[in-house]
Design a protein around this motif. Structure first.
Motif, PDB file in Angstrom:
ATOM      1  N   PRO A  23       0.792  -1.240   0.000  1.00  0.00           N
ATOM      2  CA  PRO A  23       0.000   0.000   0.000  1.00  0.00           C
ATOM      3  C   PRO A  23       0.820   1.283   0.000  1.00  0.00           C
ATOM      4  CG  PRO A  23      -0.083  -1.074   2.147  1.00  0.00           C
ATOM      5  CD  PRO A  23       0.596  -2.032   1.233  1.00  0.00           C
ATOM      6  N   SER A  24       2.003   1.300   0.613  1.00  0.00           N
ATOM      7  CA  SER A  24       2.835   2.525   0.650  1.00  0.00           C
ATOM      8  C   SER A  24       4.290   2.149   0.391  1.00  0.00           C
ATOM      9  CB  SER A  24       2.690   3.230   2.002  1.00  0.00           C
ATOM     10  OG  SER A  24       1.370   3.652   2.216  1.00  0.00           O
ATOM     11  N   ARG A  81       8.446   7.612  -1.196  1.00  0.00           N
ATOM     12  CA  ARG A  81       7.364   6.751  -0.707  1.00  0.00           C
ATOM     13  C   ARG A  81       6.115   7.087  -1.507  1.00  0.00           C
ATOM     14  NH1 ARG A  81       7.698   7.493   4.329  1.00  0.00           N
ATOM     15  NH2 ARG A  81       8.474   5.439   4.969  1.00  0.00           N
ATOM     16  N   LYS A  83       2.403   7.367  -1.736  1.00  0.00           N
ATOM     17  CA  LYS A  83       1.290   7.459  -0.797  1.00  0.00           C
ATOM     18  C   LYS A  83      -0.058   7.248  -1.486  1.00  0.00           C
ATOM     19  CE  LYS A  83       1.721  10.670   2.376  1.00  0.00           C
ATOM     20  NZ  LYS A  83       1.897  12.018   2.982  1.00  0.00           N
ATOM     21  N   GLN A  84      -0.170   7.720  -2.721  1.00  0.00           N
ATOM     22  CA  GLN A  84      -1.382   7.529  -3.516  1.00  0.00           C
ATOM     23  C   GLN A  84      -0.958   7.239  -4.943  1.00  0.00           C
ATOM     24  OE1 GLN A  84      -4.176  10.779  -3.126  1.00  0.00           O
ATOM     25  NE2 GLN A  84      -3.559  11.174  -1.010  1.00  0.00           N
ATOM     26  N   ASP A 100       0.172  11.016  -5.195  1.00  0.00           N
ATOM     27  CA  ASP A 100       0.804  11.673  -4.045  1.00  0.00           C
ATOM     28  C   ASP A 100       2.093  10.925  -3.725  1.00  0.00           C
ATOM     29  OD1 ASP A 100       1.360  13.320  -1.941  1.00  0.00           O
ATOM     30  OD2 ASP A 100      -0.192  12.516  -0.601  1.00  0.00           O
ATOM     31  N   GLU A 102       5.880  11.172  -1.416  1.00  0.00           N
ATOM     32  CA  GLU A 102       6.713  11.798  -0.391  1.00  0.00           C
ATOM     33  C   GLU A 102       8.183  11.507  -0.704  1.00  0.00           C
ATOM     34  OE1 GLU A 102       7.668  11.567   4.426  1.00  0.00           O
ATOM     35  OE2 GLU A 102       6.198  10.210   3.522  1.00  0.00           O
TER      36      GLU A 102
END
Length: 615
Positions: A23-24, A81, A83-84, A100, A102
């Motif tokens: 997921p991330s 990372r 995120k989305q 998204d 990071e």
């Protein structure tokens, strides 16, 4: 170590088992490339290659993430990372749409980790339903449980879609190759219902602009589908939308930075979402009014300004359709102390009732060079009076504090006699290096320079003041007898002529000097008096032995102006030479000059005062 932080094997897991498998994930950026822009005025977008050490894959940054690249946060070698994101299969190739990201700046920029190979999977990603793993403050995600009753209505003859919306996509991920998708988007603009007629018959259509956190897209409904959906769509409302045809966008009808658009069909579904919170509002990319000179003609931009004037509604006849159209001209100004004329059309013109000094944000206006820079609101554009956005609040605060008493320069006035040509500033050295005017083509440019000398021997000529077809003759007259000045063109004599300037001035900037020719209107600005007054002054000096006229010429020097110049090859006494004729002259507006310099500095991405100085 950075290698330990990487989610090794996550790419294969995502495409074979779904987003919930990773997921991330944390990956390394190994390459960044700009995407080709299809139309002028669009924001630059980027392709990024990501590696999980075992595999690498091509990804696309959503438009809002472009500043990560342009501001230097995301670089080759960065650790990130996700995120989305949304996995996609395009023509058999796996890609990720990044919504998204990071950047883990503590790792810096590293050399490529490991020896990754291109990801190849045996099962295409669109064969497995994708869970709604993109959060976006609950903007993306499941609609709710199966008992939730959708609000609004879909096309009447079709069943309601699965309320779970298992395959919820960001707009950025839509393409003709995507299937079984649903988007959750806000309607930011709804056009008027239009009728059309061609050899195949008659019909009607209307269009909407749809926005989510990743991007924007235009949707159009035709004929009976347009009738069914017109009342369903309301500006500002969020909808679930599915089963539409994704086609290549017709850029002449859309101002949105998207290569695709949606066509609503018989089985298309539009549902009003139960949760209207957390969805993004209209996204703007504002251009300052004072910076319009640097924008290409026919570009589409967004702008925000204070309403200074509202014209009456006018009716014009379309050239092709011969149908009447309503139009209204507005005057907007901003903190560059520049104003511009903006035209609105149709029902927007008829119903416009915003009070003067309102702040209005416009999305999707076309830049024209008719009579200087001017703007026109496109049918796919929108306007918002006193919007609740930072740019509007800042502009309103500036206007209340000092802008109300400001001295504004109009883009129509800046055009002068140039026919609305683009204002391109050059230095004297650039004019000489480019040999402006030496060829057959006439060259126009702007020059900011100071007057260092004005020729005093011949600065004016006696002119005819006779009216010819509504215009003053202005031809040179000759004194045949005392008190009798004859014009050969008009065949009449005047008791005295009207003197008009035809002068030469030497101007200088920091790169060199140039001789300019000035006519009467421009000469009056430079000398701060008419040619009649200066001629009488010089005659009086000759009679009385004074130097008042000489002092007037000295007073005209050491002043800086904004000159609009035409460079053209002319022949004088059988000798070809370039003549630099002043078309228009402006006094310098220092507030406007400062605003223009600030906009120029922004293009160089200067982030601190230290970068302005050499230590």
């Amino acid at each position: 170590m950075a290698e330990a932080a990487i989610s090794q094997g996550s790419l294969r897991a995502i495409f074979e088992r779904g987003i919930e498998a990773a997921p991330s994930p944390v990956m390394q950026c190994v390459q960044i490339k700009p995407m080709d822009s299809k139309t002028g005025g669009e924001a630059q977008r980027y392709r990024v290659v990501l590696s999980d050490i075992q595999n690498f894959i091509q990804t696309m940054l959503a438009a809002p993430l472009a500043p990560l690249v342009t501001e230097g946060t995301l670089k080759k070698g960065s650790i990130v990372r996700l995120k989305q994101f949304q996995p996609q299969a395009v023509k058999g190739r796996q890609i990720l749409i990044l919504v998204d990201v990071e950047v883990l700046e503590e790792y810096g920029e590293l050399e490529k980790l490991g020896m990754p190979v291109q990801l190849e999977t045996t099962e295409p990603v669109d064969q497995k339903p994708q869970p709604a793993a993109i959060s976006g403050n609950n903007f993306y995600g499941n609609q709710g449980n199966g008992n939730t009753k959708p609000q609004g209505r879909s096309l009447p003859s079709h069943p309601q879609p699965n309320s779970e919306h298992a395959s919820l996509y960001p707009i950025e991920a839509l393409s003709p190759y995507a299937h079984k998708w649903t988007i959750k988007a806000r309607c930011t603009q709804k056009g008027e219902m239009k009728t059309w007629q061609n050899k195949n018959g008659m019909g009607k259509l209307f269009s909407v602009n749809l926005l989510d956190e990743s991007s924007e897209i235009r949707g159009t409904a035709f004929k009976e589908i347009a009738d069914d959906l017109y009342d369903v769509f309301q500006v500002g409302t969020v909808y679930y939308i599915s089963n539409c045809k994704v086609v290549f966008a017709k850029k002449q009808f859309s101002n949105l930075p998207n290569d695709y658009e949606l066509h609503f069909e018989r089985d298309s579904t539009v549902e009003k979402t139960e949760d209207q919170e957390g969805a993004p509002k209209v996204r703007y990319n504002f251009t300052k009014i004072g910076s319009l000179d640097a924008v290409e003609k026919d570009s589409t931009i967004d702008t925000v300004g204070v309403l200074k004037n509202v014209g009456d509604v006018e009716e014009i006849i379309g050239k092709n359709s011969n149908k009447p159209f309503s139009k209204r001209e507005l005057t907007l100004a901003d903190d560059t102390l520049t104003s511009v004329r903006l035209t609105i059309w149709g029902n927007s013109a008829m119903t416009f009732d915003a009070p003067l000094e309102s702040v209005i944000a416009f999305k999707g206006v076309k830049v024209s060079d008719f009579g200087g820079r001017s703007l026109s609101l496109l049918s796919s554009g929108s306007m918002d009076v006193d919007p609740d956005i930072d740019e509007a609040h800042k502009l309103k605060g500036w206007y209340d504090a000092e802008g109300r008493q400001g001295n504004y320069t109009s883009h129509a006035g800046l055009a002068g006699n140039t026919g609305g040509r683009k204002q391109e500033y050059k230095t004297v050295q650039q004019v000489k290096d480019e040999e402006a005017g030496l060829g057959e083509e006439t060259v126009y440019f702007n020059l900011k320079a100071s007057i260092v000398y004005v020729k005093q021997d011949t600065f004016a000529y006696p002119a005819c003041s006779n009216d010819v077809d509504g215009r003053t003759c202005n031809r040179k007259v000759v004194e045949d007898n005392p008190g009798e000045w004859r014009c050969e063109r008009c065949s009449i004599a005047h008791p005295r002529p009207v003197y008009r300037y035809i002068m030469s001035a030497n101007v200088s900037d920091y790169t060199g000097q140039l001789w300019l020719s000035l006519f009467d209107k421009e000469g009056t600005v430079v000398m701060n008096m008419t040619a009649d007054q200066l001629t009488e002054m010089k005659a009086s000096d000759e009679d009385q032995g004074t130097t008042v006229s000489h002092d007037a010429f000295l007073e005209a020097t050491c002043k800086t102006y904004d000159f609009r110049v035409r460079a053209k090859m002319e022949t004088f006494q059988d000798t070809p030479r370039v003549r630099y004729q002043v078309q228009f002259i402006n006094q310098l507006d220092f507030k406007r000059e400062c605003a223009r310099l600030i906009e120029t500095l922004k293009k160089y991405d200067i982030k601190s005062e230290d970068s302005l100085f050499v230590h």
